[in-house]
Design an enzyme around this catalytic site. Structure first.
Site, PDB file in Angstrom:
ATOM      1  N   ASP A 179       0.929  -1.105   0.165  1.00 22.12           N
ATOM      2  CA  ASP A 179      -0.013  -0.085  -0.120  1.00 22.12           C
ATOM      3  C   ASP A 179       0.982   1.145   0.227  1.00 22.12           C
ATOM      4  O   ASP A 179       1.490   1.588   1.083  1.00 22.12           O
ATOM      5  CB  ASP A 179      -1.058   0.020   1.141  1.00 22.12           C
ATOM      6  CG  ASP A 179      -1.863   1.147   1.343  1.00 22.12           C
ATOM      7  OD1 ASP A 179      -1.586   2.103   0.922  1.00 22.12           O
ATOM      8  OD2 ASP A 179      -3.115   0.747   1.393  1.00 22.12           O
ATOM      9  N   HIS A 180       1.217   1.695  -1.178  1.00 20.09           N
ATOM     10  CA  HIS A 180       2.337   2.921  -1.345  1.00 20.09           C
ATOM     11  C   HIS A 180       1.914   4.027  -0.319  1.00 20.09           C
ATOM     12  O   HIS A 180       3.129   4.790  -0.136  1.00 20.09           O
ATOM     13  CB  HIS A 180       2.488   3.221  -2.654  1.00 20.09           C
ATOM     14  CG  HIS A 180       1.562   4.082  -3.161  1.00 20.09           C
ATOM     15  ND1 HIS A 180       0.333   3.653  -3.951  1.00 20.09           N
ATOM     16  CD2 HIS A 180       1.292   5.583  -3.423  1.00 20.09           C
ATOM     17  CE1 HIS A 180      -0.227   4.733  -4.453  1.00 20.09           C
ATOM     18  NE2 HIS A 180       0.165   5.750  -4.125  1.00 20.09           N
ATOM     19  N   HIS A 242      -6.149   2.529   1.127  1.00 26.23           N
ATOM     20  CA  HIS A 242      -5.141   3.716   1.424  1.00 26.23           C
ATOM     21  C   HIS A 242      -5.772   4.531   2.576  1.00 26.23           C
ATOM     22  O   HIS A 242      -5.080   4.687   3.556  1.00 26.23           O
ATOM     23  CB  HIS A 242      -4.884   4.887   0.395  1.00 26.23           C
ATOM     24  CG  HIS A 242      -4.276   3.968  -0.804  1.00 26.23           C
ATOM     25  ND1 HIS A 242      -3.312   3.234  -0.876  1.00 26.23           N
ATOM     26  CD2 HIS A 242      -4.517   4.124  -2.209  1.00 26.23           C
ATOM     27  CE1 HIS A 242      -2.912   2.466  -1.942  1.00 26.23           C
ATOM     28  NE2 HIS A 242      -3.782   3.375  -2.816  1.00 26.23           N
TER      29      HIS A 242
END
Ligand code: NAP
Length: 504
Positions: A179-180, A242
């Site tokens: 999950d950047h 996110h």
């Protein structure tokens, strides 16, 4: 860190070019990769090693935060990249790949540590995992790990099915779900902020916090991703993953120096404690929106349903906002407002914490309302912190004015999210990855919203491109409002400190 072979599915794709090669390069020149580097890129395209290496170099020139300089180091880096043609559905290609991996391990004297990175469409995740298992690629004398991109399922059921199929080939501790947002430096800094600052540690609870606002606003529209986005929407593309991850990172309480396992346990506790939404009350807590035509930075832009590839009757949301509560004594009564959307006025990801002001209490009749103290954590595109306090302006008879104390981290030189995350995965540190429990519980919380949307029970509000989103999202906050949407008010309304002290 032990050296390993980095096996990249989707090496000819966009994500590899924009994020993965630059991340590996910056880790390499910072000396953060140990031992000889070996990357084997995969795709259906008939590329030679030389073509692959020149594509990698192009990617570094275009996307790396540090430009590659012609040097023996750069040549050593590029020669570490080799290519194998592989179609994910062809088991014989995995046998060929295994022979290639073993040959490189022997040539370079590498231990049998294998990192499999799936930078391909989600429909390929399960067959790739099965073929890694079936071909013997996964039978290593060292470790094996899997890095997997989003989306992880499109609802609770499909996420569970996907997880079961990965589980046949990899154990949970071998799976690193990217999950950047969790790789962003300010998000990685959140826990340190809380644990290393007694002032913040003391205030991080319902006694002092009035509400928390988490925003991820984009100015871009659907871009070239119409096919994917119209099936996904803001709920699946941003909110379930996110936004809920940011909520967990913000709300968890950890002692200093916690292990990755403790972080996971605390994150799990937060998401498991978010009060479920009752189907019949959903519309009071969740607002969906879709952008209509408008203006971004003075330029007219079309509405969502006029974008190329989007059906004119699409009911997909490009904006979602929700109010939620965490059933934990520390957070009881504190609303968390979360919103994300496309074609909004400004690009900004941030967390705003509004502190309570007892002097503004409702019992304080004829009160002079004080501006609340705000702690703003800017996650992107600028990174930093600010704290809004009230001070006295001697030029204006001691009238109070809010001032902001700012710290801008400054982006130059900061590692990128993918750099942090790939480095962590190679070290085996899962702190900033999404554990299955968190993913499953997030889907569980979101599922009633999906069901209500499918049943046509949640209205879709219009908002003009370039605005702050639908008006209905403002109503979610009741008497409060979204902070920082507007320019700060000029300090015109003089507030007499004596009157405030007297409660008048
Ligand atoms: P992309 O540009 O479409 O690349 C897809 C890759 O998959 C290509 O390298 C393609 O190689 C390979 N591929 C497709 N079919 C294949 C097959 N049958 N066998 C073997 N390889 C195959 O996609 P992307 O933007 O790089 O995204 C990759 C993944 O990351 C997706 O899951 C996406 O959801 C996720 N993601 C992307 C972004 C982003 O910013 N791009 C952000 C977050 C998550 P060949 O054509 O050579 O076969």
């Amino acid at each position: 860190m032990e050296s390993s072979t980095f096996i990249l599915f989707g090496a000819t794709g966009d994500l590899a070019k924009r994020k993965i090669f630059p991340a590996l390069y910056n880790l390499f020149i910072d000396g953060k990769l140990s031992g000889p580097l070996s990357v084997i890129g995969l795709g259906r395209r008939e590329w030679s090693n030389a073509t692959f290496q020149s594509q990698v170099l192009d990617s570094l020139r275009t996307f790396s935060r540090r430009a590659p300089e012609d040097s023996p180091e750069l040549r050593r880096f590029l020669l570490a990249f080799e290519y194998s043609v592989l179609d994910v559905g062809h088991p014989e290609d995995y046998k060929k790949l295994l022979a290639h991996v073993i040959r490189r391990e022997q040539e370079l004297g590498l231990p049998q540590n294998r990192m499999f990175y799936l930078s391909v469409g989600p429909e390929f995740f399960a067959p790739i995992a099965a073929n890694i298992q079936g071909s013997g690629l996964g039978d290593t004398l060292g470790w094996k790990r899997l890095i997997i991109e989003k989306p992880f399922g499109r609802d609770l059921q499909s996420a569970r099915e996907l997880n079961d199929s990965l589980g046949a080939a990899f154990r949970e501790e071998e799976i690193f779900r990217i999950d950047h947002f969790l790789g962003k430096p300010m998000v990685q800094n959140l826990e340190v902020l809380k644990t290393s600052n007694p002032v913040l540690r003391a205030l991080w609870q319902n006694r002092y916090i009035a509400n928390v606002q988490i925003t991820a606003a984009e100015t871009v529209g659907v871009e070239e991703r119409a096919g994917y986005y119209d099936q996904s929407g803001a709920l699946r593309d941003m909110f379930q993953n996110h936004m809920l991850q940011l909520l967990m990172m913000m709300a968890m309480q950890l002692p200093q120096g916690s292990t990755p396992e403790e972080v996971r346990r605390k994150k799990r506790h937060v998401i498991a404690s978010v009060l479920p939404l009752l189907r019949e009350e959903l519309a009071r807590h969740v607002v969906r929106g879709q952008y209509a035509a408008g203006e971004i930075k003075g330029k007219p832009v079309p509405g969502y349903t006029s974008e190329p590839g989007i059906p004119a009757a699409s009911q997909n949301e490009t904006y979602i906002a929700a109010r939620l509560f965490i059933d934990d004594p520390l957070w009881e009564g504190v609303p968390f407002y979360i919103r994300t959307g496309k074609r909004l006025k400004e690009k900004s990801t941030r967390i705003v914490i509004e502190f309570k002001e007892p002097l503004n209490d409702v019992h304080n009749k004829n009160r002079t309302v004080l501006e609340p103290n705000l702690l703003v954590i800017n996650i992107g595109p600028e990174e930093g912190l600010s704290l809004q306090l009230n001070t006295k302006d001697p030029r204006r008879h001691g009238a109070l004015e809010p001032v902001s104390i700012r710290h801008d981290s400054g982006n130059p030189g900061m590692p990128e999210a993918y750099e942090n995350l790939i480095g962590d995965a190679l070290r085996g540190d899962a702190t900033f990855f999404a554990h299955w429990d968190e993913v499953e519980l997030s889907w569980q919380w979101v599922q009633p919203i999906i069901d209500a949307v499918d049943a046509g029970e949640l209205p879709l509000h219009d908002y003009a491109a370039g605005s702050h989103g639908p008006a209905a999202a403002d109503a979610l906050l009741g008497e409060a409002h979204w902070w920082l949407d507007e320019e700060p008010a000029p300090p015109a309304a003089a507030k007499d400190p004596e009157a405030i002290r007297q409660g008048a």
